[in-house]
Write a protein that holds these residues in place. Structure first.
Motif: not given
Length: 750
Positions: A389-409
């Motif tokens: 009840p006191e402790l939470s852990l999390g993960w997040i990924s955001t992904l964006r991609q085109s022919d000449n571009y990307h951003n991976y977090l």
């Protein structure tokens, strides 16, 4: 032996009674939801009273009587409220669009179906039957009314006050249907706005515990309740025509007509796992955004999401930093979204394409918005585990991609509740990005051009510690976004930025004086870039006061040392390349309700501030009044205006005026006609703005929109909008765009 067994049975029964203060009776009957409590089943319901005035007083006796009736039939959770009033003529209730009733008389329920104090569903109804629903998220301490569910309600006026009936389909709620009996937490609430806005409740709310979900009343029932694998198909048809022209160059209208069909699918794969899919969706903005003034603002503005596909279960994607800003996704052809929960695990995923790629280009002194003419793929994955009840852990990924571009977090986060009053949040992120040469060339000679490099890779870190015991509150916050960190899916318009904040405040409460609450708070923060060069150092003090006629007063004082724009735009250096200005600003916000039907507020600000265009200190004045008037049960008028002006040596630099005027006529709970007018006028003085190319910039946008909403997914929109502009080449406002459109959708619940 028999005595031992009897003792065990008695102990178990007493234990269950201690846990479950309420039992929800079961029936086989159904309710005709009309606000009239004439069904026999209400005689079988559990009757409870809202006896506690939980806010603004702390758990004093409720000033009026409210009874609530609770019962369920395996398909619906039925609730009825009998709200007495010593003077029914003072009841505040108007016909309006859903979720626009939070200042009305209201009754409703909050439900924590997992009994873990993480999320709570909210269902509220005003005396005329207008609905408001929301999701309360304990992690973010937010209540989002962007969630719209299909449920049923009706209100009915009586000689003693009003009555409300509510039917909530159990299929709406996520819960563990493998349990023989559900153990939920429930709070029944009545908002009673008079001279003060009273919050009446069935349970005590201790100010020393900022987690209100944790304090809700235990309830048991719903034996054998099953959610079922419900399926909803929502086909839509959108048709319209839009036209554009250049009034100064090509005055002839050029346009095109377009008709498109789309299909949304909502499927409860299991009681706890939901799939949303959309094909050829209409992601256009039906309603105009609230107007915002951008004059002399170096950072990109924030606009709230309104599209249903992104709003459903939006809270599943939340994390300590704002990493999912779906307004960056403009026009996808298809999308899929999966959200779910299993025990202490929750997860969320969505993926869409997009016909173009839009994102912020962040800096430490300002930001730009980039549009890359390439189709992109976009995805977000969020996972969270509540270890206790006191402790939470999390993960997040955001992904964006085109022919000449990307951003991976990618990133991890942690929340730990040391006590009811103390909470720690941490988040660590790492991003990898690449931007094409053609985009960098388009921003040559600016900070954005220097930020858009071939390959970027850097981490970010966030820490927040909060203490709140109802009286004292303090917090410590650290945010570090390294030079090459990018979060292109989120609303994060700054980077190369390290900030430390320390805040402290105290609350006073009174049930005997003309005021009911007062607060004095302040914070000190300092920011540097990744090289340790000073960006900003700020001391802010604020005093707040809550009083009669639902009044609220805030007085703030800011003393800030801040770096101005760079002298040499080809260098990211701060030291020797910027001027450190001292801004001193005094602000005042005042709001109150002089009459039950009228809300009035005004923001006033003045002092010395940076003139970003000319890189100097100047005098700033801002006046922003706001008015909301329920002229009748059906007609509401909303007016917002912002006046902002800067001067130097008594001479005008610029004067900006922005007006947002809306007339809403609500024919019934389902049917509304709205007229929106947005006027923007910016005038700049060429004598105090060297190199100025345009002195006048005016625009007037209008929208007439009719809507009929049988429910949030079965609806009809029909509208007309246009826009007129004026600049130095035009002597008056001339229309440059116009459009008509119609949208129809129908929800088939299978």
């Amino acid at each position: 032996m028999l005595l031992k067994i009897s003792a065990c049975v008695l102990a178990l029964c007493c234990s269950a009674a201690v846990w479950a203060q309420w039992a929800i009776p079961k029936t086989t009957a159904q309710v005709q939801v009309d606000g009239v409590l004439d069904e026999a089943l209400w005689q079988q319901a559990n009757r409870v009273q809202l006896t506690i005035n939980s806010w603004p007083s702390e758990n004093s006796p409720a000033p009026v009587q409210t009874d609530a009736l609770l019962i369920e039939n395996g398909e619906y959770f039925y609730l009825a409220f009998i709200a007495n009033d010593p003077d029914p003529s003072q009841i505040r209730a108007y016909l309006t669009d859903r979720d626009k009733v939070w200042e009305h008389d209201l009754v409703g329920v909050k439900i924590d179906t997992y009994n873990d104090s993480k999320l709570a569903y909210q269902f509220f109804v005003n005396p005329l039957g207008v609905q408001a629903d929301a999701i309360e998220n304990e992690m973010t301490r937010s209540e989002s009314d962007s969630w719209d569910a299909i449920w049923y309600s009706a209100g009915h006026a009586t000689a003693q006050g009003y009555q409300v009936e509510i039917a909530i389909p159990l299929r709406l709620l996520n819960f563990n249907d493998q349990l023989a009996v559900q153990n939920w937490r429930i709070e029944l609430v009545r908002y009673y706005p008079r001279d003060l806005k009273h919050r009446l409740s069935t349970n005590r709310i201790e100010r020393s515990n900022p987690c209100w979900i944790c304090q809700m009343t235990p309830a048991s029932g719903f034996a054998g309740a099953k959610q079922g694998n419900h399926l909803a198909l929502v086909p839509s048809l959108v048709t319209g025509r839009s036209e554009q022209r250049d009034p100064a160059g090509r005055p002839d209208w050029q346009g095109e007509s377009d008709t498109a069909a789309s299909l949304d699918l909502k499927w409860g794969i299991t009681p706890d796992i939901n799939l949303n899919a959309t094909l050829n969706p209409d992601f256009s903005q039906v309603e105009a955004d609230v107007a915002q003034l951008s004059a002399n603002d170096p950072f990109a503005l924030f606009y709230a999401e309104k599209r249903a596909f992104f709003l459903d279960n939006q809270d599943y994607f939340s994390s300590p930093l704002d990493l999912v800003y779906t307004r960056n996704i403009a026009a996808p052809d298809l999308g899929a979204r999966l959200t779910g929960r299993a025990g202490q695990h929750s997860f969320a995923f969505f993926a869409t394409d997009d016909s173009q790629t839009t994102f912020f280009v962040p800096g430490n002194l300002g930001s730009d918005v980039a549009i890359l003419a390439e189709q992109s793929k976009n995805a977000v994955l969020r996972y969270r585990q509540d270890l206790s009840p006191e402790l939470s852990l999390g993960w997040i990924s955001t992904l964006r991609q085109s022919d000449n571009y990307h951003n991976y977090l990618h990133g991890v986060d942690l929340k730990y509740q040391f006590s009811e009053q103390d909470k720690l949040q941490l988040q660590y992120l790492h991003a990898d990005s690449a931007y094409p040469q053609v985009l960098r060339n388009s921003y040559a000679g600016s900070e954005a051009g220097l930020r858009l490099q071939d390959e970027l890779s850097d981490p970010a870190f966030f820490l927040n510690y909060e203490h709140d015991d109802g009286a004292w509150f303090w917090y410590t916050e650290l945010l570090q976004l390294d030079n090459e960190f990018r979060a292109d899916m989120g609303y994060m318009p700054q980077t190369d930025y390290r900030k430390a904040v320390q805040g402290l405040g105290y609350n006073w409460f009174s049930a005997e004086h003309w005021w009911n609450r007062a607060s004095l708070a302040g914070d000190w923060d300092i920011s540097h870039n990744s090289q340790g060069e000073l960006l900003e150092k700020e001391l802010e003090m604020a005093a707040e006061l809550w009083g009669p006629q639902q009044s609220y007063l805030e007085l703030s004082l800011i003393d800030r040392d801040k770096a101005g724009p760079r002298h040499n735009a080809d260098s990211l250096a701060i030291d020797g390349n910027t001027t450190l200005f001292n801004e001193q600003l005094l602000g005042l916000w005042l709001e109150f309700r002089p009459w039950p039907s009228l809300f009035s507020g005004v923001w006033l600000e003045g002092g010395d501030a940076i003139d970003y265009r000319n890189n100097r200190l100047a005098s700033l004045r801002e006046i922003a009044p706001e008015l909301g008037w329920n002229a009748s049960t059906h007609l509401r008028i909303d007016l917002r205006h912002t006046y902002r002006a800067m001067t130097t040596g008594g001479a005008e630099i610029f004067t900006a005026n922005l007006t947002d005027l809306r007339f809403s006529y609500q024919f019934s709970v389902q049917s509304q006609l709205r007229l929106t007018l947005i006027y923007n006028d910016l005038q700049q003085n060429p004598q105090t703005n060297p190199g100025l190319t345009q002195q006048r910039d005016r625009s007037l946008g209008s929208q007439l929109l009719y809507s009929y909403k049988l429910n949030p997914q079965t609806l009809l929109y029909a509208g007309y909008s246009d826009n007129a502009v004026q600049d130095d080449q035009l002597t008056s406002l001339e229309r440059d765009s116009r459009s008509v459109f119609m949208k129809f959708s129908y929800a088939f619940l299978l």
